[in-house]
Design a protein around this motif. Structure first.
Motif, PDB file in Angstrom:
ATOM      1  N   MET A 187       3.370  32.002   1.101  1.00  0.00           N
ATOM      2  CA  MET A 187       2.937  30.694   0.615  1.00  0.00           C
ATOM      3  C   MET A 187       3.058  29.717   1.767  1.00  0.00           C
ATOM      4  SD  MET A 187       1.996  29.122  -2.235  1.00  0.00           S
ATOM      5  CE  MET A 187       1.928  27.465  -2.923  1.00  0.00           C
ATOM      6  N   ARG A 188       2.003  29.011   2.064  1.00  0.00           N
ATOM      7  CA  ARG A 188       2.046  28.082   3.193  1.00  0.00           C
ATOM      8  C   ARG A 188       1.367  26.782   2.807  1.00  0.00           C
ATOM      9  NH1 ARG A 188      -2.326  28.808   7.988  1.00  0.00           N
ATOM     10  NH2 ARG A 188      -4.224  28.717   6.731  1.00  0.00           N
ATOM     11  N   THR A 189       1.775  25.720   3.505  1.00  0.00           N
ATOM     12  CA  THR A 189       1.218  24.393   3.307  1.00  0.00           C
ATOM     13  C   THR A 189       0.641  23.910   4.636  1.00  0.00           C
ATOM     14  OG1 THR A 189       2.966  23.957   1.722  1.00  0.00           O
ATOM     15  CG2 THR A 189       1.680  22.079   2.473  1.00  0.00           C
ATOM     16  N   ARG A 190      -0.571  23.432   4.610  1.00  0.00           N
ATOM     17  CA  ARG A 190      -1.164  22.890   5.829  1.00  0.00           C
ATOM     18  C   ARG A 190      -1.915  21.611   5.509  1.00  0.00           C
ATOM     19  NH1 ARG A 190      -6.599  24.252   6.967  1.00  0.00           N
ATOM     20  NH2 ARG A 190      -7.578  25.592   5.394  1.00  0.00           N
ATOM     21  N   VAL A 191      -1.870  20.674   6.449  1.00  0.00           N
ATOM     22  CA  VAL A 191      -2.564  19.401   6.313  1.00  0.00           C
ATOM     23  C   VAL A 191      -3.975  19.585   6.855  1.00  0.00           C
ATOM     24  CG1 VAL A 191      -2.553  16.966   6.935  1.00  0.00           C
ATOM     25  CG2 VAL A 191      -0.392  18.164   6.567  1.00  0.00           C
ATOM     26  N   GLU A 192      -4.953  19.372   5.997  1.00  0.00           N
ATOM     27  CA  GLU A 192      -6.342  19.578   6.388  1.00  0.00           C
ATOM     28  C   GLU A 192      -6.954  18.335   7.019  1.00  0.00           C
ATOM     29  OE1 GLU A 192     -10.557  21.236   4.470  1.00  0.00           O
ATOM     30  OE2 GLU A 192      -8.825  20.824   3.203  1.00  0.00           O
ATOM     31  N   ALA A 193      -6.627  17.154   6.507  1.00  0.00           N
ATOM     32  CA  ALA A 193      -7.218  15.913   7.020  1.00  0.00           C
ATOM     33  C   ALA A 193      -6.235  14.774   6.798  1.00  0.00           C
ATOM     34  CB  ALA A 193      -8.553  15.625   6.344  1.00  0.00           C
ATOM     35  N   ILE A 194      -6.455  13.690   7.549  1.00  0.00           N
ATOM     36  CA  ILE A 194      -5.601  12.514   7.464  1.00  0.00           C
ATOM     37  C   ILE A 194      -6.479  11.272   7.475  1.00  0.00           C
ATOM     38  CG2 ILE A 194      -5.278  12.427   9.976  1.00  0.00           C
ATOM     39  CD1 ILE A 194      -2.447  11.383   9.440  1.00  0.00           C
ATOM     40  N   CYS A 195      -6.046  10.239   6.740  1.00  0.00           N
ATOM     41  CA  CYS A 195      -6.822   9.007   6.614  1.00  0.00           C
ATOM     42  C   CYS A 195      -5.899   7.807   6.813  1.00  0.00           C
ATOM     43  CB  CYS A 195      -7.494   8.942   5.236  1.00  0.00           C
ATOM     44  SG  CYS A 195      -8.300   7.371   4.868  1.00  0.00           S
ATOM     45  N   PRO A 196      -6.114   6.977   7.846  1.00  0.00           N
ATOM     46  CA  PRO A 196      -5.335   5.742   7.979  1.00  0.00           C
ATOM     47  C   PRO A 196      -5.750   4.730   6.909  1.00  0.00           C
ATOM     48  CG  PRO A 196      -6.392   6.383  10.054  1.00  0.00           C
ATOM     49  CD  PRO A 196      -7.017   7.197   8.978  1.00  0.00           C
ATOM     50  N   VAL A 197      -4.765   3.966   6.441  1.00  0.00           N
ATOM     51  CA  VAL A 197      -5.008   2.977   5.389  1.00  0.00           C
ATOM     52  C   VAL A 197      -4.548   1.609   5.884  1.00  0.00           C
ATOM     53  CG1 VAL A 197      -4.559   2.316   3.003  1.00  0.00           C
ATOM     54  CG2 VAL A 197      -4.683   4.740   3.625  1.00  0.00           C
ATOM     55  N   LEU A 198      -5.481   0.651   5.911  1.00  0.00           N
ATOM     56  CA  LEU A 198      -5.165  -0.718   6.297  1.00  0.00           C
ATOM     57  C   LEU A 198      -4.604  -1.476   5.101  1.00  0.00           C
ATOM     58  CD1 LEU A 198      -8.167  -1.886   8.519  1.00  0.00           C
ATOM     59  CD2 LEU A 198      -5.806  -1.648   9.234  1.00  0.00           C
ATOM     60  N   HIS A 199      -3.598  -2.319   5.347  1.00  0.00           N
ATOM     61  CA  HIS A 199      -3.034  -3.200   4.335  1.00  0.00           C
ATOM     62  C   HIS A 199      -3.311  -4.637   4.773  1.00  0.00           C
ATOM     63  CE1 HIS A 199      -0.278  -0.170   2.214  1.00  0.00           C
ATOM     64  NE2 HIS A 199      -0.929   0.513   3.154  1.00  0.00           N
ATOM     65  N   ARG A 200      -4.260  -5.272   4.100  1.00  0.00           N
ATOM     66  CA  ARG A 200      -4.671  -6.617   4.498  1.00  0.00           C
ATOM     67  C   ARG A 200      -4.694  -7.538   3.292  1.00  0.00           C
ATOM     68  NH1 ARG A 200      -9.688  -5.813   8.809  1.00  0.00           N
ATOM     69  NH2 ARG A 200      -8.362  -5.373  10.637  1.00  0.00           N
ATOM     70  N   SER A 201      -4.260  -8.778   3.550  1.00  0.00           N
ATOM     71  CA  SER A 201      -4.328  -9.806   2.515  1.00  0.00           C
ATOM     72  C   SER A 201      -5.660 -10.526   2.609  1.00  0.00           C
ATOM     73  CB  SER A 201      -3.173 -10.802   2.676  1.00  0.00           C
ATOM     74  OG  SER A 201      -1.929 -10.138   2.609  1.00  0.00           O
ATOM     75  N   GLY A 202      -6.033 -11.190   1.519  1.00  0.00           N
ATOM     76  CA  GLY A 202      -7.275 -11.933   1.498  1.00  0.00           C
ATOM     77  C   GLY A 202      -7.180 -13.222   2.290  1.00  0.00           C
ATOM     78  N   ASP A 203      -8.275 -13.956   2.288  1.00  0.00           N
ATOM     79  CA  ASP A 203      -8.301 -15.223   3.026  1.00  0.00           C
ATOM     80  C   ASP A 203      -7.354 -16.251   2.425  1.00  0.00           C
ATOM     81  OD1 ASP A 203     -10.213 -14.126   4.654  1.00  0.00           O
ATOM     82  OD2 ASP A 203     -11.909 -14.912   3.500  1.00  0.00           O
ATOM     83  N   PHE A 204      -7.059 -16.116   1.148  1.00  0.00           N
ATOM     84  CA  PHE A 204      -6.188 -17.081   0.476  1.00  0.00           C
ATOM     85  C   PHE A 204      -4.809 -16.499   0.190  1.00  0.00           C
ATOM     86  CE2 PHE A 204     -10.590 -17.999  -0.652  1.00  0.00           C
ATOM     87  CZ  PHE A 204     -10.697 -19.318  -0.232  1.00  0.00           C
ATOM     88  N   GLY A 205      -4.424 -15.456   0.939  1.00  0.00           N
ATOM     89  CA  GLY A 205      -3.105 -14.866   0.762  1.00  0.00           C
ATOM     90  C   GLY A 205      -3.070 -13.925  -0.411  1.00  0.00           C
ATOM     91  N   GLY A 206      -1.911 -13.806  -1.008  1.00  0.00           N
ATOM     92  CA  GLY A 206      -1.749 -12.895  -2.134  1.00  0.00           C
ATOM     93  C   GLY A 206      -1.266 -11.534  -1.669  1.00  0.00           C
TER      94      GLY A 206
END
Length: 366
Positions: A187-206
């Motif tokens: 039984m083995r586990t392998r990472v096939e793909a990776i995706c960066p995720v941006l964390h951004r607030s809107g123009d009015f914050g929040g």
């Protein structure tokens, strides 16, 4: 005079023959020169990444006939967790050390690896869904300029260090494949793909919103990750592992946010209640980790050990814990006994006439 003309004619003929031979040698030497495609391919390689290294990390796709079972897991890696901090730091380039997002963006800007569109829960790694890096940089407002020698067929870009949004990439999505190989019974586990995720607030914050950027296949990225050494905890500051080891050895910590299913629903959609979601995630993780334990028929020793454990539990005398040695496949058991009752010391007989105040033994004498 005629003799002189004859000598001049012979000399001219010799010179013409030599010139023709030189021209023929020069034309034949062009055959061994590398073509434009080869030159472009070599120019795209990062220093230190050779053809042999790229072929070493290339993994041939396995046939479904060789696999007995497979499950696709989507996992979110939060960089605020201590186990995942090695992917975020250093934020800036320090002594040539770079974090994961800088390495990925650098290879994309130099057109060394391919990126694929992030579809809503569906990953298709074909040429049809290959991402144009320039459009992606414009979409996420990452300032860039065309690199020297960039062409339409080989677009390359220059991104200044201050324009790389490393402080906004606070999580990653991983596409994992849990496979049970019937040939090796592993039984083995392998990472096939990776995706960066941006964390951004809107123009009015929040609250910050999550923006998945693109998918990158891990096999294409591994030669570059293997050159970046990291240290994984604060107790040992010696960088003994690479970023490739970090993913190959599953050193990260992340929550399951989706599994591949027919309705293409996320875990949040299937389990809206937070408590139900947590129980479902723990149940899936437990099934993945213990899947291979249920594939074996118990041996005679294991059956006997389990029976002794039940009898001992019913009698309350001792507990036998059977387990399987994952390396040898043999059964072993450990017996946890109750602590022995403390032996009482015999009391001395008061009022004895013996001078040495002897103690009568309570043991049976032969």
């Amino acid at each position: 005079m005629s003799v002189l003309k004859r000598h001049i004619t012979v000399a001219a003929a010799l010179l013409m023959t030599a010139a023709a031979a030189v021209a023929q040698d020069s034309s034949s030497s062009t055959v061994v020169r590398r073509g434009g495609a080869d030159r472009n391919r070599n120019e795209q390689k990062q220093p230190g990444v050779t053809d042999r290294m790229q072929k070493f990390y290339e993994e041939a796709p396995k046939s479904d006939a060789d696999m007995q079972w497979m499950r696709v897991i989507y996992r979110e890696i939060d960089l605020n967790k201590p186990k995942n901090a090695s992917l975020y730091y250093p934020e800036d380039i320090i002594d040539g050390d770079k974090n994961l997002f800088r390495i990925i963006l650098e290879q994309l800007a130099d057109n060394r690896i391919a990126a694929y569109e992030y579809l809503d829960g569906r990953e298709i790694f074909t040429d049809q869904y290959k991402l144009k890096v320039g459009d992606m940089l414009d979409r996420f407002h990452i300032y860039h300029t065309d690199a020297k020698g960039s062409t339409e067929k080989n677009p390359r870009y220059v991104i200044e260090e201050v324009d790389v949004p490393t402080n906004e990439v606070l999580s990653y999505y991983l596409l994992e494949r849990w496979e049970f190989d019937s040939r090796s019974n592993n039984m083995r586990t392998r990472v096939e793909a990776i995706c960066p995720v941006l964390h951004r607030s809107g123009d009015f914050g929040g609250d910050a919103m999550k923006y998945p950027m693109f998918w990158v296949k891990m096999d294409a990225l591994r030669p570059y990750l293997s050159q970046q050494y990291i240290f994984i905890d604060d107790d040992n500051n010696l960088p003994k592992y690479t970023l490739d080891d970090f993913f190959a050895m599953n050193m990260y910590e992340g929550d399951i946010y989706k599994t591949r299913n027919l309705r293409n629903q996320s875990m949040m959609q299937m389990y809206p209640d937070p408590d139900d979601l947590k129980r479902a995630q723990d149940s899936i993780q437990n099934r993945l980790e213990t899947f291979d334990d249920h594939l074996w028929v118990p041996s005679r020793e294991e059956v006997i050990a389990a029976r002794e454990a039940r009898e001992a539990a019913a009698a309350g005398d001792s507990i036998v814990i059977p387990s399987r040695d994952t390396k040898t496949g043999s059964a072993r058991s450990s017996r946890a006994r109750k602590p022995a009752a403390k032996r009482k010391e015999p009391k001395s007989i008061k009022g004895s006439n013996s001078s040495n105040n002897a103690v009568r033994s309570v043991r049976r004498r032969k």
